[in-house]
Design an enzyme around this catalytic site. Sequence first.
Site, PDB file in Angstrom:
ATOM      1  N   MET A   1       0.744  -1.264  -0.042  1.00 38.83           N
ATOM      2  CA  MET A   1      -0.144  -0.008  -0.049  1.00 38.83           C
ATOM      3  C   MET A   1       1.066   1.274   0.159  1.00 38.83           C
ATOM      4  O   MET A   1       0.430   2.386   0.467  1.00 38.83           O
ATOM      5  CB  MET A   1      -0.950  -0.046   1.223  1.00 38.83           C
ATOM      6  CG  MET A   1      -1.904  -1.235   1.122  1.00 38.83           C
ATOM      7  SD  MET A   1      -3.113  -1.296  -0.060  1.00 38.83           S
ATOM      8  CE  MET A   1      -4.177   0.000   0.653  1.00 38.83           C
ATOM      9  N   CYS A  84       5.952  -7.667   2.196  1.00 39.05           N
ATOM     10  CA  CYS A  84       6.182  -7.059   0.830  1.00 39.05           C
ATOM     11  C   CYS A  84       7.017  -7.848  -0.122  1.00 39.05           C
ATOM     12  O   CYS A  84       8.189  -8.302   0.037  1.00 39.05           O
ATOM     13  CB  CYS A  84       6.569  -5.831   0.909  1.00 39.05           C
ATOM     14  SG  CYS A  84       6.784  -4.820  -0.582  1.00 39.05           S
ATOM     15  N   LYS A 123       3.056  -8.414   9.945  1.00 38.36           N
ATOM     16  CA  LYS A 123       2.402  -8.843   8.853  1.00 38.36           C
ATOM     17  C   LYS A 123       3.426  -9.449   8.171  1.00 38.36           C
ATOM     18  O   LYS A 123       4.501  -9.180   7.760  1.00 38.36           O
ATOM     19  CB  LYS A 123       1.722  -7.684   8.169  1.00 38.36           C
ATOM     20  CG  LYS A 123       0.963  -8.238   6.902  1.00 38.36           C
ATOM     21  CD  LYS A 123       0.371  -7.189   5.906  1.00 38.36           C
ATOM     22  CE  LYS A 123      -0.418  -7.830   4.860  1.00 38.36           C
ATOM     23  NZ  LYS A 123      -0.854  -7.121   3.746  1.00 38.36           N
ATOM     24  N   ASN A 186      -5.483 -11.895   5.476  1.00 33.73           N
ATOM     25  CA  ASN A 186      -5.466 -10.962   4.361  1.00 33.73           C
ATOM     26  C   ASN A 186      -5.346 -11.584   3.090  1.00 33.73           C
ATOM     27  O   ASN A 186      -4.706 -12.696   2.870  1.00 33.73           O
ATOM     28  CB  ASN A 186      -4.396 -10.234   4.681  1.00 33.73           C
ATOM     29  CG  ASN A 186      -4.217  -9.092   3.537  1.00 33.73           C
ATOM     30  OD1 ASN A 186      -2.921  -8.949   2.983  1.00 33.73           O
ATOM     31  ND2 ASN A 186      -4.854  -8.400   3.233  1.00 33.73           N
ATOM     32  N   GLY A 187      -5.929 -11.218   1.730  1.00 35.73           N
ATOM     33  CA  GLY A 187      -5.927 -11.662   0.491  1.00 35.73           C
ATOM     34  C   GLY A 187      -7.129 -11.954  -0.020  1.00 35.73           C
ATOM     35  O   GLY A 187      -7.919 -12.902   0.695  1.00 35.73           O
ATOM     36  N   ASP A 188      -7.689 -11.193  -1.128  1.00 35.40           N
ATOM     37  CA  ASP A 188      -8.999 -11.454  -1.837  1.00 35.40           C
ATOM     38  C   ASP A 188     -10.220 -11.378  -0.953  1.00 35.40           C
ATOM     39  O   ASP A 188     -11.239 -11.588  -1.930  1.00 35.40           O
ATOM     40  CB  ASP A 188      -8.898 -12.996  -2.196  1.00 35.40           C
ATOM     41  CG  ASP A 188      -7.522 -13.264  -3.038  1.00 35.40           C
ATOM     42  OD1 ASP A 188      -6.954 -12.372  -3.856  1.00 35.40           O
ATOM     43  OD2 ASP A 188      -7.193 -14.521  -3.232  1.00 35.40           O
ATOM     44  N   ARG A 211      -5.869  -3.823  -1.120  1.00 39.11           N
ATOM     45  CA  ARG A 211      -6.393  -3.411  -2.537  1.00 39.11           C
ATOM     46  C   ARG A 211      -8.031  -3.201  -2.838  1.00 39.11           C
ATOM     47  O   ARG A 211      -8.115  -2.288  -3.649  1.00 39.11           O
ATOM     48  CB  ARG A 211      -5.806  -4.544  -3.512  1.00 39.11           C
ATOM     49  CG  ARG A 211      -4.167  -4.481  -3.650  1.00 39.11           C
ATOM     50  CD  ARG A 211      -3.934  -5.506  -4.449  1.00 39.11           C
ATOM     51  NE  ARG A 211      -4.230  -6.814  -4.067  1.00 39.11           N
ATOM     52  CZ  ARG A 211      -4.195  -8.218  -4.491  1.00 39.11           C
ATOM     53  NH1 ARG A 211      -3.963  -8.076  -5.918  1.00 39.11           N
ATOM     54  NH2 ARG A 211      -4.621  -9.315  -3.886  1.00 39.11           N
TER      55      ARG A 211
END
Length: 311
Positions: A1, A84, A123, A186-188, A211
């Site tokens: 981000m 990341c 994270k 986290n994710g999707d 996102r």
Amino acid sequence: MEDVSDPPFRRLCKLHGADLMYSEFISSEGLIRDAIKSRQKLDIFDYERPVGIQIFGGDEEAMEMSARIVDTVQPDLVDINFGCPVKKVVCKGAGAGVLKDVDLMVRLTKSVIKGTSLPVTVKTRLGWDENSINIDEVAERLQDIGVQALTVHARTRAQMYKGHSDWSHIQRIKENPRITMPIFGNGDIDSPEKALEYKNKYGLDGMMIGRAAIGYPWIFDEIKHYFKTGEHLPLPNIAARVEAARNHLIWSMEWKGERVGIVEMRRHYTNYFKGIPHFKEHRQKLVTLDEHNALLQVFDDIIQDYSGQLV
């Protein structure tokens, strides 16, 4: 981000229901060099709370020193980015690059904990690739040294942002009787239906959305409303989309200065107005005009041209 979750963007997300937010990730090396861009990322405001500042790096001394700097602005927590996947970060032995060396991850995390009086969270991702998924070991070892919560992006570094996330690995961590710290997934997560499905299926303590909130901060309110009622909120109409984009622009100019605020907002307009038919002319003006009053006039024109439409 990076270059997204700055104070103006976070203000919009908070306005539309986000419970906890993080800064853009900040280079530990940049902080201790007193780099202007890194220092500016420390800006937080009371209306954002609870808010965390996220740092990354691959050097123990730099991570401890940067944690001491972060401590002075008193966010609600310090988060370490070990997830990341971007090459320029990974090549420096930071972000997801640390997944190759769990011992180093532990040492870096200890350094941050040593440097701050604030809660420290992490994270990360499942592992470097599908043949080296090590999140179980990572979770146990991080908890053992005092990490207060763990967020897992359910992809490997090799996947980047492609393919499907696999939350079953996060579920396994949550079900580990040794793990008592909160576990976030986290994710999707890009719809209320998926959020509820994952909440019920995996039983985690919460979920992070990144996102899917870009250009669509309403997702937080939509998910919370769906959890409570099983019903959808009305989609944001053109007036709501214009209001969000206009506020984002104004707040960006206030925080970054007019010129930088105008230029850096250009990447967001496509997302705010995604799916609107015959929008090319308006979009072209939004990404080329250099004067704020002219841009505000474009917003007025959009409302006039599309008044009442749900998109």
